[in-house]
Design a protein around this motif. Structure first.
Motif, PDB file in Angstrom:
ATOM      1  N   LYS A   1       8.238   9.583  -5.714  1.00  0.00           N
ATOM      2  CA  LYS A   1       9.619   9.059  -5.599  1.00  0.00           C
ATOM      3  C   LYS A   1       9.696   7.564  -5.850  1.00  0.00           C
ATOM      4  N   PHE A   2       8.694   6.835  -5.349  1.00  0.00           N
ATOM      5  CA  PHE A   2       8.679   5.386  -5.582  1.00  0.00           C
ATOM      6  C   PHE A   2       8.128   5.072  -6.975  1.00  0.00           C
ATOM      7  N   TRP A   3       6.965   5.621  -7.259  1.00  0.00           N
ATOM      8  CA  TRP A   3       6.299   5.203  -8.492  1.00  0.00           C
ATOM      9  C   TRP A   3       7.100   5.542  -9.744  1.00  0.00           C
ATOM     10  N   GLN A   4       7.947   6.601  -9.666  1.00  0.00           N
ATOM     11  CA  GLN A   4       8.730   6.932 -10.867  1.00  0.00           C
ATOM     12  C   GLN A   4       9.820   5.895 -11.147  1.00  0.00           C
TER      13      GLN A   4
ATOM     14  N   ARG B   1       2.353   4.615   9.547  1.00  0.00           N
ATOM     15  CA  ARG B   1       2.172   5.369   8.295  1.00  0.00           C
ATOM     16  C   ARG B   1       3.345   6.322   8.058  1.00  0.00           C
ATOM     17  N   GLY B   2       3.550   6.623   6.773  1.00  0.00           N
ATOM     18  CA  GLY B   2       4.554   7.626   6.384  1.00  0.00           C
ATOM     19  C   GLY B   2       5.986   7.136   6.522  1.00  0.00           C
ATOM     20  N   LYS B   3       6.182   5.816   6.675  1.00  0.00           N
ATOM     21  CA  LYS B   3       7.537   5.273   6.849  1.00  0.00           C
ATOM     22  C   LYS B   3       8.021   4.556   5.593  1.00  0.00           C
ATOM     23  N   ARG B   4       7.367   4.788   4.495  1.00  0.00           N
ATOM     24  CA  ARG B   4       7.765   4.205   3.199  1.00  0.00           C
ATOM     25  C   ARG B   4       7.729   2.672   3.214  1.00  0.00           C
ATOM     26  N   LEU B   5       6.762   2.138   3.961  1.00  0.00           N
ATOM     27  CA  LEU B   5       6.591   0.685   3.971  1.00  0.00           C
ATOM     28  C   LEU B   5       5.825   0.215   2.720  1.00  0.00           C
ATOM     29  N   THR B   6       4.959   1.097   2.197  1.00  0.00           N
ATOM     30  CA  THR B   6       4.157   0.732   1.017  1.00  0.00           C
ATOM     31  C   THR B   6       5.015   0.250  -0.158  1.00  0.00           C
ATOM     32  N   PRO B   7       6.062   1.021  -0.550  1.00  0.00           N
ATOM     33  CA  PRO B   7       6.882   0.538  -1.676  1.00  0.00           C
ATOM     34  C   PRO B   7       7.462  -0.854  -1.422  1.00  0.00           C
TER      35      PRO B   7
ATOM     36  N   PHE C   1      -6.312  -4.969  -0.765  1.00  0.00           N
ATOM     37  CA  PHE C   1      -6.164  -5.008   0.700  1.00  0.00           C
ATOM     38  C   PHE C   1      -4.773  -4.598   1.182  1.00  0.00           C
ATOM     39  N   LEU C   2      -4.161  -3.655   0.484  1.00  0.00           N
ATOM     40  CA  LEU C   2      -2.936  -3.026   0.986  1.00  0.00           C
ATOM     41  C   LEU C   2      -3.317  -2.199   2.213  1.00  0.00           C
ATOM     42  N   CYS C   3      -2.698  -2.505   3.328  1.00  0.00           N
ATOM     43  CA  CYS C   3      -3.069  -1.803   4.555  1.00  0.00           C
ATOM     44  C   CYS C   3      -1.896  -1.735   5.520  1.00  0.00           C
ATOM     45  N   ILE C   4      -1.665  -0.568   6.075  1.00  0.00           N
ATOM     46  CA  ILE C   4      -0.602  -0.356   7.068  1.00  0.00           C
ATOM     47  C   ILE C   4      -1.237   0.229   8.322  1.00  0.00           C
ATOM     48  N   HIS C   5      -0.880  -0.348   9.456  1.00  0.00           N
ATOM     49  CA  HIS C   5      -1.346   0.140  10.754  1.00  0.00           C
ATOM     50  C   HIS C   5      -1.121   1.650  10.845  1.00  0.00           C
TER      51      HIS C   5
HETATM   52  C1  YNC Z   1      -1.990   3.088  -2.879  1.00  0.00           C
HETATM   53  N1  YNC Z   1      -3.241   2.991  -2.445  1.00  0.00           N
HETATM   54  O1  YNC Z   1       2.146   7.415  -3.521  1.00  0.00           O
HETATM   55  P1  YNC Z   1       5.392   7.830  -4.023  1.00  0.00           P
HETATM   56  S1  YNC Z   1      -5.956   0.307  -2.543  1.00  0.00           S
HETATM   57  C2  YNC Z   1      -0.324   2.422  -4.384  1.00  0.00           C
HETATM   58  N2  YNC Z   1      -1.586   2.330  -3.917  1.00  0.00           N
HETATM   59  O2  YNC Z   1       4.763   6.605  -3.177  1.00  0.00           O
HETATM   60  P2  YNC Z   1       4.139   5.001   2.726  1.00  0.00           P
HETATM   61  C3  YNC Z   1       0.240   4.026  -2.842  1.00  0.00           C
HETATM   62  N3  YNC Z   1       0.613   3.262  -3.879  1.00  0.00           N
HETATM   63  O3  YNC Z   1       4.250   8.799  -4.280  1.00  0.00           O
HETATM   64  P3  YNC Z   1       1.537   5.278   3.968  1.00  0.00           P
HETATM   65  C4  YNC Z   1      -1.037   3.968  -2.299  1.00  0.00           C
HETATM   66  N4  YNC Z   1      -1.110   4.831  -1.262  1.00  0.00           N
HETATM   67  O4  YNC Z   1       6.490   8.409  -3.214  1.00  0.00           O
HETATM   68  C5  YNC Z   1       0.092   5.407  -1.174  1.00  0.00           C
HETATM   69  N5  YNC Z   1       0.898   4.925  -2.116  1.00  0.00           N
HETATM   70  O5  YNC Z   1       5.860   7.228  -5.330  1.00  0.00           O
HETATM   71  C6  YNC Z   1       2.292   5.303  -2.375  1.00  0.00           C
HETATM   72  N6  YNC Z   1      -4.366   3.389   4.177  1.00  0.00           N
HETATM   73  O6  YNC Z   1       4.425   5.003   1.162  1.00  0.00           O
HETATM   74  C7  YNC Z   1       2.519   6.799  -2.317  1.00  0.00           C
HETATM   75  N7  YNC Z   1      -5.358   1.036   1.285  1.00  0.00           N
HETATM   76  O7  YNC Z   1       4.240   3.617   3.203  1.00  0.00           O
HETATM   77  C8  YNC Z   1       4.011   6.885  -2.022  1.00  0.00           C
HETATM   78  O8  YNC Z   1       2.620   5.541   2.807  1.00  0.00           O
HETATM   79  C9  YNC Z   1       4.213   5.697  -1.099  1.00  0.00           C
HETATM   80  O9  YNC Z   1       2.220   4.911   5.246  1.00  0.00           O
HETATM   81  C10 YNC Z   1       4.226   6.137   0.364  1.00  0.00           C
HETATM   82  O10 YNC Z   1       0.724   3.987   3.481  1.00  0.00           O
HETATM   83  C11 YNC Z   1      -0.173   4.019   2.390  1.00  0.00           C
HETATM   84  O11 YNC Z   1      -5.287  -2.069  -1.847  1.00  0.00           O
HETATM   85  C12 YNC Z   1      -1.365   3.097   2.698  1.00  0.00           C
HETATM   86  O12 YNC Z   1      -6.125   3.102   1.549  1.00  0.00           O
HETATM   87  C13 YNC Z   1      -2.392   3.264   1.574  1.00  0.00           C
HETATM   88  O13 YNC Z   1      -3.178   1.629   4.923  1.00  0.00           O
HETATM   89  C14 YNC Z   1      -0.900   1.654   2.746  1.00  0.00           C
HETATM   90  O14 YNC Z   1      -2.234   4.871   4.044  1.00  0.00           O
HETATM   91  C15 YNC Z   1      -1.951   3.497   4.077  1.00  0.00           C
HETATM   92  O15 YNC Z   1       0.618   6.438   3.960  1.00  0.00           O
HETATM   93  C16 YNC Z   1      -3.215   2.739   4.430  1.00  0.00           C
HETATM   94  O16 YNC Z   1       5.042   5.970   3.431  1.00  0.00           O
HETATM   95  C17 YNC Z   1      -5.698   2.871   4.435  1.00  0.00           C
HETATM   96  O17 YNC Z   1       3.120   4.798  -1.308  1.00  0.00           O
HETATM   97  C18 YNC Z   1      -5.997   1.710   3.504  1.00  0.00           C
HETATM   98  C19 YNC Z   1      -5.835   2.038   2.034  1.00  0.00           C
HETATM   99  C20 YNC Z   1      -5.138   1.085  -0.132  1.00  0.00           C
HETATM  100  C21 YNC Z   1      -6.283   0.457  -0.869  1.00  0.00           C
HETATM  101  C22 YNC Z   1      -5.237  -1.265  -2.723  1.00  0.00           C
HETATM  102  C23 YNC Z   1      -4.565  -1.547  -4.044  1.00  0.00           C
HETATM  103  C24 YNC Z   1      -3.068  -1.411  -3.834  1.00  0.00           C
HETATM  104  C25 YNC Z   1      -2.293  -1.494  -5.114  1.00  0.00           C
HETATM  105  C26 YNC Z   1      -0.809  -1.378  -4.899  1.00  0.00           C
HETATM  106  C27 YNC Z   1      -0.017  -1.362  -6.198  1.00  0.00           C
HETATM  107  C28 YNC Z   1       0.109  -2.752  -6.786  1.00  0.00           C
HETATM  108  C29 YNC Z   1       0.981  -2.709  -8.044  1.00  0.00           C
HETATM  109  C30 YNC Z   1       0.984  -4.051  -8.784  1.00  0.00           C
HETATM  110  C31 YNC Z   1       1.913  -5.057  -8.086  1.00  0.00           C
HETATM  111  C32 YNC Z   1       1.904  -6.462  -8.764  1.00  0.00           C
HETATM  112  C33 YNC Z   1       2.653  -6.360 -10.013  1.00  0.00           C
HETATM  113  C34 YNC Z   1       2.897  -7.645 -10.657  1.00  0.00           C
HETATM  114  C35 YNC Z   1       3.218  -8.450 -11.345  1.00  0.00           C
END
Ligand code: YNC
Length: 399
Positions: free
Chosen positions: A3-6, A143-149, A135-139
């Motif tokens: 939903k977000f990435w599209q 989780r699951g509250k759409r804070l990532t987007p 270092f994207l990280c949510i407590h």
């Molecule tokens: C992820 N790792 O698909 P949709 S890597 C990107 N990277 O969106 P919510 C991610 N998107 O599918 P939660 C992602 N993980 O609906 C999930 N998503 O389009 C997408 N884990 O958000 C997911 N760190 O907040 C969905 O999810 C939406 O509460 C859901 O949080 C996810 O650092 C997360 O693995 C990963 O802390 C933060 O689970 C959480 O589940 C967590 O409801 C442990 O989010 C740590 C972890 C990720 C490591 C990393 C690289 C991140 C890159 C981000 C993208 C950057 C784009 C470029 C921006 C700059 C552009 C310019 C100029």
């Protein structure tokens, strides 16, 4: 359904037609970029983290230590030390605005984080200025509250205000759409400890002493002229790396200042990077390799708390640059260098040595007794369309 990435400027999964002209998907001007962040859900607020402050660094460290990436079975979790966090997030060109935090308004507790550093990336023959997001990280409780987007849009906005329109990032999960996918390989150094904590099971029909013998390493390195890299080697290493990395479809371009930061240990701080060069009889530097340290916390183990994990970083060798390209010679050379890297990692108390299926790693992984892991690492570019890069064979001199 993403939903977000599209809604974001990234190619869709399954869009596999050949890209004729690689480049940005969406062109914008700074005037179109909002001067203010998007509001957060009630009760939370944006903050900029000051990583020069020991207290604020400790808060980032503790958030990541408790809530960052785990393996699928929740046996291990990355434990990036403050020293390595500084190394990773305070590279040349860093700005504090890119250390984005979210605090609970009442308790002031840090509950989410995202960061970026600038990188000059070469994609085939084009240079792309990127924000390298990490270092994207949510407590866990949020989780699951759409804070990532919201976090991703904020780091995008801050980048765009600096006229950076592309992003580089990696993730273990599949998102639209990987430019390349690598697999993690692991080489046991301290097999007994890896077995104790459930990382390396005993293969059927084997015995612990066979495994220990299999992974035993000599005391001393074997490459003649191998020594620790020093500041005096910087110019030569930058030139060697530029030429060697030029063989790949995608690689960063390092300035001397960046090479200093990424490859030379900082005095008076915990060592996070180990870099070596080979100097021949004529005092020419012919080879270079490096590895860094990220510990992993071992969750719920009575005997051990942390694994010391070495990650193979950049390397280069004149042997790979000879014309005509001599693959057997490069294979021999890299096996010698990586075997020495393993010996040095053992000397510095590492338990395991990790490498990905990228660069020329296919030439030594098997021979150096690396085994394929469960983890994959997908590489992504934000707002850039390009042809896929095959893992392990992403070179002009096809292996
Ligand atoms: C992820 N790792 O698909 P949709 S890597 C990107 N990277 O969106 P919510 C991610 N998107 O599918 P939660 C992602 N993980 O609906 C999930 N998503 O389009 C997408 N884990 O958000 C997911 N760190 O907040 C969905 O999810 C939406 O509460 C859901 O949080 C996810 O650092 C997360 O693995 C990963 O802390 C933060 O689970 C959480 O589940 C967590 O409801 C442990 O989010 C740590 C972890 C990720 C490591 C990393 C690289 C991140 C890159 C981000 C993208 C950057 C784009 C470029 C921006 C700059 C552009 C310019 C100029």
């Amino acid at each position: 359904s993403y939903k977000f990435w599209q809604t974001q400027p990234v190619p869709k999964l399954g869009e596999d037609e050949k890209v004729i002209e690689e480049g940005p998907l969406k062109i914008q001007t700074v005037e179109e970029v909002s001067k203010d962040p998007q509001p957060l859900i009630a009760g939370f607020e944006w903050v900029t983290m000051d990583l020069n402050s020991d207290e604020e660094m400790k808060e980032v460290y503790e958030l990541l230590n408790g809530h960052y990436v785990e393996d699928d079975e929740a046996m291990f979790r990355f434990n990036y030390s403050p020293a390595i966090l500084r190394w990773a997030m305070m590279a040349p060109g860093w700005k504090k605005e890119y250390h984005v935090g979210v605090r609970a308004s009442q308790s002031r507790k840090l509950v989410a984080f995202i960061s970026a550093v600038p990188v000059r990336l070469r994609v085939r023959d084009k240079i792309v200025m990127c924000s390298e997001v990490n270092f994207l990280c949510i407590h866990k409780k949020l989780r699951g509250k759409r804070l990532t987007p919201v976090l991703i849009k904020e780091v995008t906005r801050i980048s765009n205000l600096d006229r950076i329109w592309q992003g580089l990032y990696t993730a273990g999960i599949v998102l639209p759409k990987p430019v390349s996918t690598c697999r993690y390989f692991h080489r046991s150094i301290n097999w007994q400890k890896l077995n104790d904590c459930g990382f390396s099971p005993l293969p059927a029909g084997s015995k612990p002493q066979f495994q220990i013998r299999k992974y035993a390493l000599p005391e001393n390195t074997s490459t003649k002229g191998l020594r620790a890299m020093t500041e005096k080697d910087l110019d030569v290493v930058v030139s060697l790396l530029k030429r060697y990395l030029g063989r790949y479809d995608m690689a960063p371009e390092f300035t001397k200042e960046e090479a200093h930061h990424w490859f030379l240990p900082k005095p008076k701080t915990e060592q996070v990077i180990w870099s070596y060069v080979v100097e021949d009889n004529n005092k020419n530097i012919t080879d270079f390799f490096s590895f860094f340290c990220v510990e992993s916390s071992i969750i719920n183990n009575a005997k051990h708390n942390v694994l010391r994990v070495a990650y193979l970083f950049y390397y280069a060798s004149e042997t790979g640059l000879q014309q005509p390209f001599d693959k057997p010679a490069l294979k021999t050379r890299l096996n010698g260098l990586v075997n020495d890297a393993l010996i040095l990692a053992k000397r510095h108390n590492f338990d395991v040595f990790n490498a990905l299926t990228l660069m020329d790693n296919a030439l030594f992984l098997e021979q150096q007794k690396f085994g394929g892991g469960d983890g994959q690492l997908h590489y992504y570019l934000f707002n850039y369309k390009m042809n896929h890069i095959a893992g392990g064979v992403n070179k002009k001199n096809q292996l």
